[in-house]
Design an enzyme around this catalytic site. Structure first.
Site, mmCIF file in Angstrom:
data_model
loop_
_atom_site.group_PDB
_atom_site.id
_atom_site.type_symbol
_atom_site.label_atom_id
_atom_site.label_comp_id
_atom_site.label_asym_id
_atom_site.label_seq_id
_atom_site.Cartn_x
_atom_site.Cartn_y
_atom_site.Cartn_z
ATOM 1 N N SER A 101 38.916 -20.934 33.328
ATOM 2 C CA SER A 101 39.316 -22.329 33.456
ATOM 3 C C SER A 101 38.115 -23.178 33.881
ATOM 4 C CB SER A 101 40.477 -22.444 34.446
ATOM 5 O OG SER A 101 41.119 -23.696 34.343
ATOM 6 N N LYS A 153 56.721 -43.388 42.214
ATOM 7 C CA LYS A 153 55.806 -43.030 43.292
ATOM 8 C C LYS A 153 56.105 -41.651 43.872
ATOM 9 C CE LYS A 153 52.360 -43.911 45.987
ATOM 10 N NZ LYS A 153 51.003 -43.979 45.425
#
Length: 283
Positions: A101, A153
């Site tokens: 990765s 949010k």
């Protein structure tokens, strides 16, 4: 004024070729005072010093990382490439246990990548992992109170039931990052890639020999073997080590006197997350 060495025979005047070596080890971008982590701010000074080595023929980057934060990975990648171009020095990457990765992204900053036959290489993908505690707090009669300005949010709050629209948003975000990662690998490896994109960019990972067949690396070998082959038996390797946090910092997080009474819980969580990253690759 002539130096004494100018009067010596040529064979005595010639100095051994040098290669600067930088070790980049640990999960990337994690706050890990109790272990070893990689951030751009932490490794940039070491990279600068390595590329300043007088008379260096190349810079060798030894990578041992299961990945981590994509932005931190890319910042390190960019700095290596910028320094290589500025100093006109080739970069060789050597993977140890794993370069996966973000760890593989950093390795791609090199002109050539080498691995051990048992190194784990690849994992060109994006993953987000976490836990859901909504049923746990409901079972124990705990009420979660969250007040926001903005309907999204509190998206993916682990203490609330998962919403399909939130998951869809996350998947789009992951796809955007994945496209960028794939483009970086294509730019770095170019025609050396020897497999179809569905295979290479599936998020899978391979041992060194298979990674070589797929074109993810350029050869099998360690830093000593490869640098001797390239620069001669007398090549000198100069290690530039990343600065380590103080003992107090490793034990108590940020290391401030007021914080030394308790072990930083954030450090404990980061340690668990990093352990999970390594465990994914059987390490």
């Amino acid at each position: 004024m002539s130096k004494l060495r100018d009067f010596l025979p040529k064979r005595f005047r010639e100095s051994a070729p040098k290669v600067a070596v930088v070790r980049l080890t640990g999960a990337i971008g994690m706050s890990q005072p109790m272990g070893q982590s990689m951030t751009f701010a932490a490794v940039a000074p070491t990279l600068e010093k390595a590329f300043e080595l007088k008379g260096a023929k190349a810079v060798a980057i030894i990578v041992n990382s299961p990945g981590g934060a994509p932005v931190q990975s890319h910042l390190i990648y960019q700095r290596i490439r910028a320094l290589s171009e500025e100093k006109k020095l080739p970069v060789l990457a050597f993977t140890e246990d794993v370069a996966a990765s973000g760890g593989y992204m950093i390795a791609c900053a090199a002109d050539e990548i080498y691995a051990d036959p048992s190194s784990i290489v690849g994992s060109i993908g994006v993953v987000s992992a976490g836990f859901g505690f909504d049923r746990f707090i409901e079972k124990h009669g705990i009420e979660r109170r969250v007040h926001t300005a903005g309907t999204s949010k509190a998206m993916l709050d682990p203490f609330r039931p998962e919403k399909p629209e939130d998951v869809e948003h996350l998947k789009k975000l992951q796809e955007h990052i994945h496209i960028f990662f794939k483009g970086l690998v294509r730019t770095s490896r170019k025609e050396r890639l020897k497999a179809d994109e569905e295979t290479l960019f599936s998020g899978s990972f391979w041992a060194g020999e298979e990674a070589l067949q797929l074109g993810l690396i350029d050869g099998i070998g360690d830093v000593r073997k490869i640098t001797r082959e390239k620069f001669g038996e007398k090549v000198k390797l100069k290690l530039f080590a990343q600065a380590k946090p103080s003992l107090l910092g490793r034990l108590f997080g940020r290391g401030g006197a007021a914080e030394a009474a308790l072990i930083d819980p954030g450090a404990v969580i980061s340690a668990i997350e990093e352990r999970a990253l390594w465990t994914r690759f059987g390490l």
